[in-house]
Motif scaffolding. Structure first.
Motif, PDB file in Angstrom:
ATOM      1  N   ALA B 221      40.342  52.941  52.997  1.00 53.88           N
ATOM      2  CA  ALA B 221      40.148  52.975  51.537  1.00 53.88           C
ATOM      3  C   ALA B 221      41.389  53.640  50.966  1.00 53.88           C
ATOM      4  N   ALA B 222      42.205  52.856  50.274  1.00 52.51           N
ATOM      5  CA  ALA B 222      43.449  53.396  49.700  1.00 52.51           C
ATOM      6  C   ALA B 222      43.288  53.546  48.204  1.00 52.51           C
ATOM      7  N   ARG B 223      43.817  54.646  47.685  1.00 51.35           N
ATOM      8  CA  ARG B 223      43.827  54.821  46.228  1.00 51.35           C
ATOM      9  C   ARG B 223      44.983  53.987  45.692  1.00 51.35           C
ATOM     10  N   CYS B 224      44.665  52.922  45.038  1.00 47.70           N
ATOM     11  CA  CYS B 224      45.751  52.035  44.606  1.00 47.70           C
ATOM     12  C   CYS B 224      45.925  52.064  43.092  1.00 47.70           C
ATOM     13  N   TYR B 225      45.431  53.151  42.414  1.00 39.20           N
ATOM     14  CA  TYR B 225      45.560  53.216  40.956  1.00 39.20           C
ATOM     15  C   TYR B 225      47.015  53.318  40.530  1.00 39.20           C
ATOM     16  N   ASP B 226      47.750  54.205  41.219  1.00 41.04           N
ATOM     17  CA  ASP B 226      49.152  54.352  40.830  1.00 41.04           C
ATOM     18  C   ASP B 226      50.102  53.854  41.916  1.00 41.04           C
ATOM     19  N   CYS B 227      49.604  52.983  42.780  1.00 43.44           N
ATOM     20  CA  CYS B 227      50.472  52.407  43.804  1.00 43.44           C
ATOM     21  C   CYS B 227      49.922  51.034  44.153  1.00 43.44           C
ATOM     22  N   PRO B 228      50.734  49.999  44.153  1.00 45.75           N
ATOM     23  CA  PRO B 228      50.194  48.668  44.470  1.00 45.75           C
ATOM     24  C   PRO B 228      49.792  48.587  45.941  1.00 45.75           C
ATOM     25  N   ILE B 229      48.653  47.971  46.187  1.00 42.36           N
ATOM     26  CA  ILE B 229      48.129  47.881  47.552  1.00 42.36           C
ATOM     27  C   ILE B 229      49.085  47.107  48.447  1.00 42.36           C
ATOM     28  N   GLU B 230      49.787  46.143  47.856  1.00 46.57           N
ATOM     29  CA  GLU B 230      50.744  45.337  48.642  1.00 46.57           C
ATOM     30  C   GLU B 230      51.804  46.238  49.281  1.00 46.57           C
ATOM     31  N   GLU B 231      52.179  47.292  48.534  1.00 46.25           N
ATOM     32  CA  GLU B 231      53.202  48.207  49.031  1.00 46.25           C
ATOM     33  C   GLU B 231      52.656  48.993  50.223  1.00 46.25           C
ATOM     34  N   ILE B 232      51.397  49.431  50.136  1.00 45.42           N
ATOM     35  CA  ILE B 232      50.786  50.173  51.249  1.00 45.42           C
ATOM     36  C   ILE B 232      50.655  49.246  52.457  1.00 45.42           C
ATOM     37  N   VAL B 233      50.267  47.996  52.206  1.00 47.77           N
ATOM     38  CA  VAL B 233      50.142  47.017  53.295  1.00 47.77           C
ATOM     39  C   VAL B 233      51.501  46.835  53.983  1.00 47.77           C
ATOM     40  N   ARG B 234      52.553  46.727  53.147  1.00 46.57           N
ATOM     41  CA  ARG B 234      53.900  46.510  53.699  1.00 46.57           C
ATOM     42  C   ARG B 234      54.325  47.705  54.568  1.00 46.57           C
ATOM     43  N   GLN B 235      54.075  48.903  54.041  1.00 52.73           N
ATOM     44  CA  GLN B 235      54.465  50.105  54.785  1.00 52.73           C
ATOM     45  C   GLN B 235      53.680  50.227  56.097  1.00 52.73           C
ATOM     46  N   THR B 236      52.383  49.911  56.034  1.00 54.91           N
ATOM     47  CA  THR B 236      51.534  50.012  57.229  1.00 54.91           C
ATOM     48  C   THR B 236      51.960  48.966  58.265  1.00 54.91           C
ATOM     49  N   ALA B 247      44.955  43.141  52.923  1.00 56.47           N
ATOM     50  CA  ALA B 247      44.357  43.769  51.734  1.00 56.47           C
ATOM     51  C   ALA B 247      43.166  42.935  51.306  1.00 56.47           C
ATOM     52  N   ILE B 248      42.091  43.609  50.959  1.00 56.27           N
ATOM     53  CA  ILE B 248      40.915  42.862  50.491  1.00 56.27           C
ATOM     54  C   ILE B 248      41.074  42.691  48.985  1.00 56.27           C
ATOM     55  N   LYS B 249      41.777  41.623  48.597  1.00 60.87           N
ATOM     56  CA  LYS B 249      42.231  41.448  47.218  1.00 60.87           C
ATOM     57  C   LYS B 249      41.090  41.385  46.211  1.00 60.87           C
ATOM     58  N   GLN B 250      40.043  40.716  46.604  1.00 65.80           N
ATOM     59  CA  GLN B 250      38.935  40.536  45.666  1.00 65.80           C
ATOM     60  C   GLN B 250      38.380  41.898  45.242  1.00 65.80           C
ATOM     61  N   SER B 251      38.254  42.768  46.222  1.00 65.84           N
ATOM     62  CA  SER B 251      37.736  44.106  45.961  1.00 65.84           C
ATOM     63  C   SER B 251      38.675  44.857  45.029  1.00 65.84           C
ATOM     64  N   ILE B 252      39.978  44.764  45.321  1.00 62.99           N
ATOM     65  CA  ILE B 252      40.963  45.501  44.527  1.00 62.99           C
ATOM     66  C   ILE B 252      40.998  44.981  43.098  1.00 62.99           C
ATOM     67  N   GLU B 253      41.011  43.656  42.984  1.00 65.02           N
ATOM     68  CA  GLU B 253      41.141  43.082  41.639  1.00 65.02           C
ATOM     69  C   GLU B 253      39.961  43.434  40.748  1.00 65.02           C
ATOM     70  N   SER B 254      38.761  43.452  41.325  1.00 64.08           N
ATOM     71  CA  SER B 254      37.599  43.796  40.496  1.00 64.08           C
ATOM     72  C   SER B 254      37.656  45.273  40.087  1.00 64.08           C
ATOM     73  N   LYS B 255      38.156  46.117  40.990  1.00 60.19           N
ATOM     74  CA  LYS B 255      38.282  47.538  40.661  1.00 60.19           C
ATOM     75  C   LYS B 255      39.319  47.744  39.558  1.00 60.19           C
ATOM     76  N   MET B 256      40.458  47.057  39.725  1.00 65.05           N
ATOM     77  CA  MET B 256      41.526  47.207  38.732  1.00 65.05           C
ATOM     78  C   MET B 256      41.071  46.689  37.366  1.00 65.05           C
ATOM     79  N   ALA B 257      40.296  45.603  37.376  1.00 66.84           N
ATOM     80  CA  ALA B 257      39.810  45.039  36.110  1.00 66.84           C
ATOM     81  C   ALA B 257      38.925  46.049  35.398  1.00 66.84           C
ATOM     82  N   ALA B 258      38.084  46.739  36.158  1.00 64.71           N
ATOM     83  CA  ALA B 258      37.203  47.757  35.565  1.00 64.71           C
ATOM     84  C   ALA B 258      38.027  48.884  34.948  1.00 64.71           C
ATOM     85  N   MET B 259      39.091  49.275  35.667  1.00 68.79           N
ATOM     86  CA  MET B 259      39.925  50.373  35.168  1.00 68.79           C
ATOM     87  C   MET B 259      40.704  49.955  33.932  1.00 68.79           C
ATOM     88  N   HIS B 260      41.260  48.747  33.988  1.00 72.71           N
ATOM     89  CA  HIS B 260      42.108  48.309  32.883  1.00 72.71           C
ATOM     90  C   HIS B 260      41.315  48.082  31.594  1.00 72.71           C
TER      91      HIS B 260
END
Lengths: 245, 392
Positions: B221-236, B247-260
């Protein structure tokens, strides 16, 4: 050559469909160092004539030449510079800036000059001394009496050492003793070679003038030349003027 | 005396008018700062909570093998022959540049296990998952356990379907690959593959299946609010070249939509407040210019040019706006510190704000002040001297 020359000067105002001629084709020459009084009923055009002389009210016809300069042919900035250098205004209601002190009000015209602060202060204090209000230099305007406020206004008018002082009813809001003091200040200014043009209703003060011009309906109806060898010894010569149309 | 002295004295001695101008802008700036900080921190808090609500990254071995549908993705590489992930891969993951964004790392080891009950001769084959229970319960906040979560190495948790099929009861003793365990918890139905699994402590599972230090997959579970998940995936991926990081994109996108959506709401409110404040300042400066017709007449009479008059008026607004921006920032921060805990999912949140916001606030106040006063200032300078003089 006269310091002030008015050539066929006319000023018209439009109010709705009506055109009012406040100044009607006046031609007039005023010599340097003279004390001219403009008299007349309210609405006779004397204040309009005064503001036109000061470069604040462009005539609708004719020319006004001051020191050979056709002032309304100047650019707006040059006209502002002309007002700063040639003319000092004194008003009936003093027209001082309420949030500035006596010293600051007098220094106001110098705010746009390049002089050093020390130099500006020296000029201001010498003038405040001349009009006898130096001791109240740090007071705000509302802490002064009417006579004191008018002294400050005169000091402000003199600060740029202009050739001409234009005074619109300067004693209108003052008691008779204070008024006499103000007139005496004007007389001392004239004695230094400056030209004073003063609008007044009070005939008492005309006896000190070199010239009294009476206006009615925008025309000169009477001119009274008072030649005096000294301020206290005036000789009056009445002269009826045939108004020119 | 210079032109600026006139502006300063006007500000200093006409306190009520200056105060009114400052208050108009101050409300705008303070509202903007408050909404910005509250929105940022509430979003961050929501994001952190959402990020911990299930994994948004999964790491599996790169090679093909047994397919298992786990959660929302298909997991490969579960065959014994394939090279599994290693325990020390977790340390590698924790060494990435954005390691602070990694909230939960939940490693897992899957293996077939033979389950045998006391006094019963029959055996059943099931799949067991070795997990760290504390990490797993943080990751799967929806888990409800009947009984208690295993704490000791011989304690296990049973998925609801397995429990039903095998008639398992709480505190029952079972043998897994001939080793005795006690069932301390039964997992309520989750609707996922978890219902079909037996959960054992990871270390115990590695010993039981002779897979020391091996892992089948790692959920993150990565905190991706101030860091794009793609970047964490790349580093890992760079740290684990033999693993597949997804990256489980669907999960991230729904979370980001709620935040935005909350961000957009805050931005909308800020804009409305800003526009209202601009109108207040415009009206105030305009009224001030009307009031000052007489004063402008005096300035003209003493020989001031149009530009001088504009300078006096704009300098007053500039100074007032600067003060409003500065005070508005600090008031906004104080208000945000009061409001954020009320809106945040955390009762004692760390309120972050950047001091660049101070410069933005001051800049915004100055811009708003100047924008709303440029027209009145120009109007003052263009005032007909006759009109200005008539008021004298």
């Amino acid at each position: 050559m006269s310091l002030i020359q008015l050539i066929n000067v006319t000023k018209e105002y439009k109010t709705g469909s009506e055109t009012i001629r406040a100044v009607n084709n006046i031609s007039l020459n005023i010599e340097e160092g003279s004390f001219v009084t403009l008299m007349g009923e309210s609405g006779s055009g004397k204040s309009t004539l005064l503001t036109m002389l000061g470069g604040l009210n462009k005539p609708t016809g004719g020319n006004i030449l001051i020191d050979q300069i056709d002032i309304y042919k100047l650019t707006p900035n040059a006209l502002s510079d002309f007002r700063k250098e040639y003319v000092g205004f004194v008003f009936q209601a003093f027209q001082l800036v309420p949030y500035l002190t006596v010293e600051e009000n007098v220094m106001l015209p110098l705010a746009i000059s390049d002089q050093k602060r020390k130099q500006k202060k020296e000029i201001v204090f010498s003038i405040l001394e001349k009009v006898r209000i130096k001791d109240k230099s740090l007071r705000l305007i509302n802490e002064l009496s009417g006579g004191e406020q008018q002294r400050v206004a005169i000091a402000r008018a003199l600060v740029y050492d202009p050739l001409i002082i234009l005074a619109d009813e300067p004693t209108g809001n003052l008691d008779s003793n204070t008024s006499k003091e103000i007139i005496n200040i004007f007389l001392s200014i004239v004695s230094e070679g400056k030209t004073v043009v003063m609008v007044t209703h009070n005939k008492e003060y005309t006896k000190h003038s070199t010239r009294v011009i009476e206006l009615s309906d925008g025309k000169i109806i009477k001119e009274n030349c008072t030649l005096f060898s000294s301020v206290s010894d005036a000789v009056s010569i009445d002269k009826k003027i045939i108004t020119m149309i | 005396m210079k032109l600026y002295s006139i502006s300063f004295q006007s500000i200093r001695r006409r306190k009520s008018r200056t105060a009114f101008l400052i208050i108009g802008l101050l409300i705008a700036v303070a509202s903007f700062v408050t909404l910005y900080i509250v929105s940022y921190n509430v979003n961050k808090s929501v994001a952190e909570n959402l990020d911990e609500f299930g994994a948004n990254m999964i790491i599996t071995p790169k090679n093909d093998g047994l397919n298992l549908n786990y959660g929302e993705i298909s997991i490969t590489g579960l065959t014994i022959e394939n090279e599994n992930l290693k325990q020390n891969d977790i340390s590698k993951i924790k060494s990435i540049k954005n390691k602070d964004n990694l909230s939960i790392i939940a490693p897992k080891l899957f293996n077939r296990v033979t389950i045998k009950f006391e006094n019963v001769s029959t055996e059943k084959n099931v799949i067991a998952a070795g997990i760290n229970f504390q990490d797993e319960i943080r990751l799967k906040k929806w888990w409800k356990v009947y009984g208690k979560l295993p704490e000791k190495s011989n304690e296990i948790l049973i998925g609801s379907n397995i429990a039903k099929k095998l008639n398992i009861i709480l505190n029952q003793k079972v043998n897994l690959n001939n080793k005795e365990f006690i069932i301390t918890g039964l997992l309520n139905e989750t609707g996922s593959q978890d219902d079909e699994l037996i959960f054992i402590d990871l270390k115990t599972a590695q010993d039981l299946f002779n897979k020391k230090d091996e892992l089948s997959l790692i959920e993150i579970a990565a905190r991706c609010y101030d860091c794009p998940i793609e970047e964490i995936v790349r580093q890992t991926s760079a740290k684990l070249p033999d693993a597949k990081v997804t990256a489980i994109k669907q999960s991230i996108e729904s979370k980001m939509a709620a935040m935005h959506s909350f961000e957009h709401f805050s931005f909308g409110i800020s804009t409305v407040i800003l526009v209202i404040s601009l109108l207040v300042v415009f009206t105030n400066v305009n009224a001030s210019v009307n009031e000052r017709t007489k004063e402008i007449g005096i300035f003209m009479a003493v020989g001031f040019r149009r530009l001088h008059i504009i300078k006096i008026i704009l300098l007053e607004v500039l100074v007032s706006s600067f003060v409003a921006g500065l005070l508005g920032f600090f008031m906004g921060v104080v208000a945000a510190k009061i409001i954020t805990p009320l809106l945040s999912m955390n009762t004692n949140p760390n309120i972050d704000y950047n001091y660049s916001l101070l410069f933005i606030s001051v800049g915004m106040a100055i811009l708003a002040g100047l924008l709303s006063s440029i027209f009145p200032a120009l109007r003052a300078a263009r005032l007909d001297p006759t009109v200005a003089f008539r008021s004298l």
